[in-house]
Motif scaffolding. Sequence first.
Motif, PDB file in Angstrom:
ATOM      1  N   GLU A   7       0.826  -1.184   0.000  1.00 41.60           N
ATOM      2  CA  GLU A   7       0.000   0.000   0.000  1.00 41.60           C
ATOM      3  C   GLU A   7       0.867   1.243   0.000  1.00 41.60           C
ATOM      4  O   GLU A   7       1.798   1.369   0.792  1.00 41.60           O
ATOM      5  CB  GLU A   7      -0.907   0.012   1.230  1.00 41.60           C
ATOM      6  N   SER A   8       0.571   2.171  -0.895  1.00 41.21           N
ATOM      7  CA  SER A   8       1.361   3.381  -0.989  1.00 41.21           C
ATOM      8  C   SER A   8       1.239   4.238   0.251  1.00 41.21           C
ATOM      9  O   SER A   8       2.124   4.998   0.592  1.00 41.21           O
ATOM     10  CB  SER A   8       0.928   4.186  -2.223  1.00 41.21           C
ATOM     11  N   ALA A   9       0.109   4.108   0.956  1.00 36.18           N
ATOM     12  CA  ALA A   9      -0.105   4.923   2.148  1.00 36.18           C
ATOM     13  C   ALA A   9       0.653   4.376   3.340  1.00 36.18           C
ATOM     14  O   ALA A   9       0.776   5.045   4.351  1.00 36.18           O
ATOM     15  CB  ALA A   9      -1.592   4.985   2.478  1.00 36.18           C
ATOM     16  N   ALA A  10       1.136   3.157   3.254  1.00 31.92           N
ATOM     17  CA  ALA A  10       1.861   2.550   4.350  1.00 31.92           C
ATOM     18  C   ALA A  10       3.135   1.929   3.812  1.00 31.92           C
ATOM     19  O   ALA A  10       3.286   1.717   2.614  1.00 31.92           O
ATOM     20  CB  ALA A  10       0.999   1.483   5.030  1.00 31.92           C
ATOM     21  N   THR A  11       4.058   1.651   4.697  1.00 32.83           N
ATOM     22  CA  THR A  11       5.297   0.997   4.292  1.00 32.83           C
ATOM     23  C   THR A  11       5.311  -0.410   4.864  1.00 32.83           C
ATOM     24  O   THR A  11       6.285  -0.852   5.437  1.00 32.83           O
ATOM     25  CB  THR A  11       6.504   1.805   4.789  1.00 32.83           C
ATOM     26  N   ILE A  12       4.185  -1.092   4.740  1.00 34.16           N
ATOM     27  CA  ILE A  12       4.033  -2.444   5.269  1.00 34.16           C
ATOM     28  C   ILE A  12       3.828  -3.401   4.101  1.00 34.16           C
ATOM     29  O   ILE A  12       2.901  -3.224   3.309  1.00 34.16           O
ATOM     30  CB  ILE A  12       2.835  -2.532   6.229  1.00 34.16           C
ATOM     31  N   LEU A  13       4.702  -4.382   3.987  1.00 37.26           N
ATOM     32  CA  LEU A  13       4.592  -5.389   2.939  1.00 37.26           C
ATOM     33  C   LEU A  13       4.162  -6.704   3.565  1.00 37.26           C
ATOM     34  O   LEU A  13       4.748  -7.151   4.549  1.00 37.26           O
ATOM     35  CB  LEU A  13       5.940  -5.574   2.229  1.00 37.26           C
ATOM     36  N   CYS A  14       3.127  -7.317   3.017  1.00 39.97           N
ATOM     37  CA  CYS A  14       2.577  -8.548   3.586  1.00 39.97           C
ATOM     38  C   CYS A  14       2.507  -9.633   2.530  1.00 39.97           C
ATOM     39  O   CYS A  14       2.068  -9.391   1.405  1.00 39.97           O
ATOM     40  CB  CYS A  14       1.169  -8.314   4.149  1.00 39.97           C
ATOM     41  N   THR A  15       2.919 -10.831   2.894  1.00 40.08           N
ATOM     42  CA  THR A  15       2.721 -11.999   2.051  1.00 40.08           C
ATOM     43  C   THR A  15       2.126 -13.107   2.902  1.00 40.08           C
ATOM     44  O   THR A  15       2.296 -13.137   4.126  1.00 40.08           O
ATOM     45  CB  THR A  15       4.039 -12.500   1.427  1.00 40.08           C
ATOM     46  N   ALA A  16       1.420 -14.025   2.261  1.00 35.22           N
ATOM     47  CA  ALA A  16       0.830 -15.158   2.977  1.00 35.22           C
ATOM     48  C   ALA A  16       0.558 -16.270   1.996  1.00 35.22           C
ATOM     49  O   ALA A  16       0.490 -16.043   0.776  1.00 35.22           O
ATOM     50  CB  ALA A  16      -0.458 -14.749   3.692  1.00 35.22           C
ATOM     51  N   LYS A  17       0.405 -17.476   2.499  1.00 33.34           N
ATOM     52  CA  LYS A  17       0.109 -18.625   1.652  1.00 33.34           C
ATOM     53  C   LYS A  17      -1.385 -18.699   1.388  1.00 33.34           C
ATOM     54  O   LYS A  17      -2.193 -18.560   2.297  1.00 33.34           O
ATOM     55  CB  LYS A  17       0.570 -19.916   2.332  1.00 33.34           C
ATOM     56  N   GLN A  18      -1.730 -18.927   0.116  1.00 33.31           N
ATOM     57  CA  GLN A  18      -3.121 -19.147  -0.259  1.00 33.31           C
ATOM     58  C   GLN A  18      -3.156 -20.193  -1.362  1.00 33.31           C
ATOM     59  O   GLN A  18      -2.315 -20.181  -2.258  1.00 33.31           O
ATOM     60  CB  GLN A  18      -3.772 -17.861  -0.770  1.00 33.31           C
ATOM     61  N   THR A  19      -4.123 -21.080  -1.285  1.00 37.77           N
ATOM     62  CA  THR A  19      -4.272 -22.060  -2.349  1.00 37.77           C
ATOM     63  C   THR A  19      -5.122 -21.459  -3.452  1.00 37.77           C
ATOM     64  O   THR A  19      -5.866 -20.507  -3.255  1.00 37.77           O
ATOM     65  CB  THR A  19      -4.958 -23.342  -1.834  1.00 37.77           C
ATOM     66  N   ARG A  20      -5.019 -22.020  -4.625  1.00 34.06           N
ATOM     67  CA  ARG A  20      -5.816 -21.509  -5.745  1.00 34.06           C
ATOM     68  C   ARG A  20      -7.303 -21.799  -5.557  1.00 34.06           C
ATOM     69  O   ARG A  20      -8.144 -21.262  -6.257  1.00 34.06           O
ATOM     70  CB  ARG A  20      -5.334 -22.126  -7.055  1.00 34.06           C
ATOM     71  N   PHE A  21      -7.603 -22.695  -4.593  1.00 24.60           N
ATOM     72  CA  PHE A  21      -9.001 -23.027  -4.324  1.00 24.60           C
ATOM     73  C   PHE A  21      -9.560 -22.195  -3.175  1.00 24.60           C
ATOM     74  O   PHE A  21     -10.658 -22.445  -2.703  1.00 24.60           O
ATOM     75  CB  PHE A  21      -9.136 -24.517  -3.972  1.00 24.60           C
ATOM     76  N   HIS A  22      -8.778 -21.208  -2.729  1.00 23.48           N
ATOM     77  CA  HIS A  22      -9.216 -20.400  -1.586  1.00 23.48           C
ATOM     78  C   HIS A  22     -10.495 -19.631  -1.923  1.00 23.48           C
ATOM     79  O   HIS A  22     -10.625 -19.024  -2.975  1.00 23.48           O
ATOM     80  CB  HIS A  22      -8.121 -19.413  -1.188  1.00 23.48           C
ATOM     81  N   VAL A  23     -11.440 -19.696  -1.003  1.00 26.90           N
ATOM     82  CA  VAL A  23     -12.684 -18.939  -1.133  1.00 26.90           C
ATOM     83  C   VAL A  23     -12.845 -18.113   0.136  1.00 26.90           C
ATOM     84  O   VAL A  23     -12.632 -18.607   1.242  1.00 26.90           O
ATOM     85  CB  VAL A  23     -13.904 -19.880  -1.301  1.00 26.90           C
ATOM     86  N   ASP A  24     -13.188 -16.838  -0.024  1.00 23.46           N
ATOM     87  CA  ASP A  24     -13.377 -15.985   1.144  1.00 23.46           C
ATOM     88  C   ASP A  24     -14.396 -16.596   2.093  1.00 23.46           C
ATOM     89  O   ASP A  24     -15.499 -16.957   1.691  1.00 23.46           O
ATOM     90  CB  ASP A  24     -13.861 -14.591   0.724  1.00 23.46           C
ATOM     91  N   ALA A  25     -13.994 -16.722   3.356  1.00 23.80           N
ATOM     92  CA  ALA A  25     -14.879 -17.336   4.345  1.00 23.80           C
ATOM     93  C   ALA A  25     -16.096 -16.453   4.578  1.00 23.80           C
ATOM     94  O   ALA A  25     -15.970 -15.240   4.700  1.00 23.80           O
ATOM     95  CB  ALA A  25     -14.125 -17.548   5.653  1.00 23.80           C
ATOM     96  N   PRO A  26     -17.290 -17.063   4.655  1.00 26.83           N
ATOM     97  CA  PRO A  26     -18.486 -16.251   4.917  1.00 26.83           C
ATOM     98  C   PRO A  26     -18.503 -15.690   6.331  1.00 26.83           C
ATOM     99  O   PRO A  26     -19.220 -14.751   6.613  1.00 26.83           O
ATOM    100  CB  PRO A  26     -19.630 -17.238   4.688  1.00 26.83           C
ATOM    101  N   ASN A  27     -17.705 -16.293   7.238  1.00 25.19           N
ATOM    102  CA  ASN A  27     -17.652 -15.812   8.614  1.00 25.19           C
ATOM    103  C   ASN A  27     -16.550 -14.766   8.731  1.00 25.19           C
ATOM    104  O   ASN A  27     -15.367 -15.085   8.847  1.00 25.19           O
ATOM    105  CB  ASN A  27     -17.371 -16.976   9.574  1.00 25.19           C
TER     106      ASN A  27
END
Length: 737
Positions: A7-27
């Motif tokens: 994010e240009s507004a912050a100097t925080i870089l984040c990475t994480a593992k996600q599978t290609r089958f990841h679906v946003d949790a409804p909860n």
Amino acid sequence: MASMSSESAATILCTAKQTRFHVDAPNYRELDVTGLQILVTSDDKGSSSSAKSKSKTRSEGLEILSNAKLLLKEGQRYALVGRNGAGKSTLLRAVADKLIPGIPEGTRIALLQQSRLVDENDHGESADKNGQQQSVLQEVIDRATARDTVQQEIQFLTDDVDASDPYSPVRALRSLKHERLQKRLFRLDKDARLRSGARGMQARKALVAFEKVVAESDAMINQPGNEITPEILQAETQEAADMLAVLQIQIEPSRLAQIESKAKAILTGLGFSHDGMAKPITSMSGGWHMRAALAAALLQDADILILDEPTNFLDLLGIVWLQRYLQHLAKGDKPPTVVIVSHDRDFISVCTHLMILKDKQLAYFHGDLPTYEASQAERKLWLRKMKAAQDKQRAHMEKSIVQNMKAGKANDDTNKIRQAKSRQKKLDDRMGMQVNAKGHRFKLNGDLVGWHLTSREEIDMPPEERPVVITLPEPPDLRFPGSLLSLEDASFRYKPDLPLVFNGINLTVGMGDRIGILGLNGAGKSTLIKMLVEESRPSSGSVTTHPRLRLGYYSQHAVEAIKSIGREEPALTALGLLAREVDGEMKEGEIRGLLGELGLPGRIASDVPVRKLSGGQLVRCELARLLWRRPHCLVLDEVTTHFDYETATALRVALNSWEGAVVLVSHDRWFMRGAVEGNLDDDDDGDDDGEDAPPRRRVVYRLKGAQMVELENGVEDFENLMQKRVSKLLGGLRLFL
């Protein structure tokens, strides 16, 4: 699959593992992110899209988390603990700004940070539609409900729907829809940069397609009236009227009245009077701004509620109220998931879980902080015993192997040689703990199936983390006895026509005394302290000090004062500041030693400018300015505000056993019980001076209504009084929880 946020507004870089089958949790109240890495960089290269730039930025940044697991369960309350500088606030910002891959865009996150609700130089943003400065109540409601945005949209549509130009409703509708499309475009752009691989390609395709939609929308805004057909004109005019009706439902008087009633109840619990709520937000001091910001966070209908040091500007009544409020909130139908950072150990007892940030990892513990510390101590003791037993057994086996090999070769005894080799193999492949995870005898076939595929590791002793220890210098001899400080029938008022802040106060402080002063905000605690240290004079009565007294006074505004010095002298370091103050009375090595003992070692003291030090480091710097003089008496006004819990613990222990006198003003019950009452063990109500230590005078006073009264049971009495008042304050809130 790794993803990245820059994010240009912050100097925080984040990475994480996600599978290609990841679906946003409804909860939305739960998070389960694995392989999390958070990097902080001050380099603008962090926003570059090239892989080369990303790689370079990662290597140059400060790593906060590495391959960590972020796990939040619905409705639970987490206390995020870790030392100053570990990155707690950075992690909270990354969660709140949804910079971490795996946090659904639809998650509603409320964040309280250590910043003003409205910038003190920005009066226009907090003004209402008539240009009047908004009241505290109005600002809190607007921040929590976006009421101002809805009202602006209603006004925008109303003006054009009622206009004489038949095309005005169409243009207003298209402008409003275009503005919403631009906000969605921003989210899609962020989503495309968060994802990589197949899902990233799909997200980028969706972004490109949506960019065309936005471009078409932009062109439609300025479409000439003669190109709009009667059918489109009628349909979009009706759509504008329907949108206006939907918006008006959102700010129905009954709904807003309920929100306003809840806002008033929250503000009352946080110490605002009715008149205080009506004052312009820009007229409030920093502490009241923080209370208003806390009220706005609590008022939001959030999935995840994040509170970063919420007790810093609260008195004990506000702290107890917030504890009880969070407990009642958890009993609701859909309670938010709560994450809290606080140095106040009594306050974080409201949490159900601990989230420990240490060594770039996140660990979790179900229970409170004392239980966690006890379990860690027991585990370390058990590991040390097992390690000692294992080392003893290893030494015995190595000795027998040498003896058997020597005897076998000397006598050409193949059995001895075979036995020695067998023991050596056991030593190499299976030497380890002789008990299993359940504490029973370790059995090879049952506990380590397939042992031959991987050798059994030795006991892994966790590295000993350097404990936080604060050493207070012993005060010099006074040469002749007498009290250090005394107030005799002291009264104070700011002006002759104003009421007394306190009246007829008598207080004596002797060597070794421990004096605690409690009271609500505005009771006059800091005023009393300033009079005691002779920064102000009593209106009547007298203040007497020992002629050889060396006094150390920590003001609650000390951190801001050092920050101001740092801004005026950008290159000034803690070492330079202290060297200037001692004026040759201490050598550089002695100054470094003092700073190191207080937690500012090496390059932090000599290379890091004061303006870049954290709040906790600035407190240490101020303590060094006090302690180099070897004071007889320390007068401390809210000294723990910027500390982590380990540093607060170290100072609490140091103050308890120090030979000098301590006068302490603090809303931190746990700190007061240890430093003043001597109860270092929470299960021990007795004095902790020890048999050989000289007896200490330990007294806790309460300031109220211009009078100072001794509390027979100390902190416990004051806390019980606050609990009774909070029960009444929460009565009006139970309808909303």
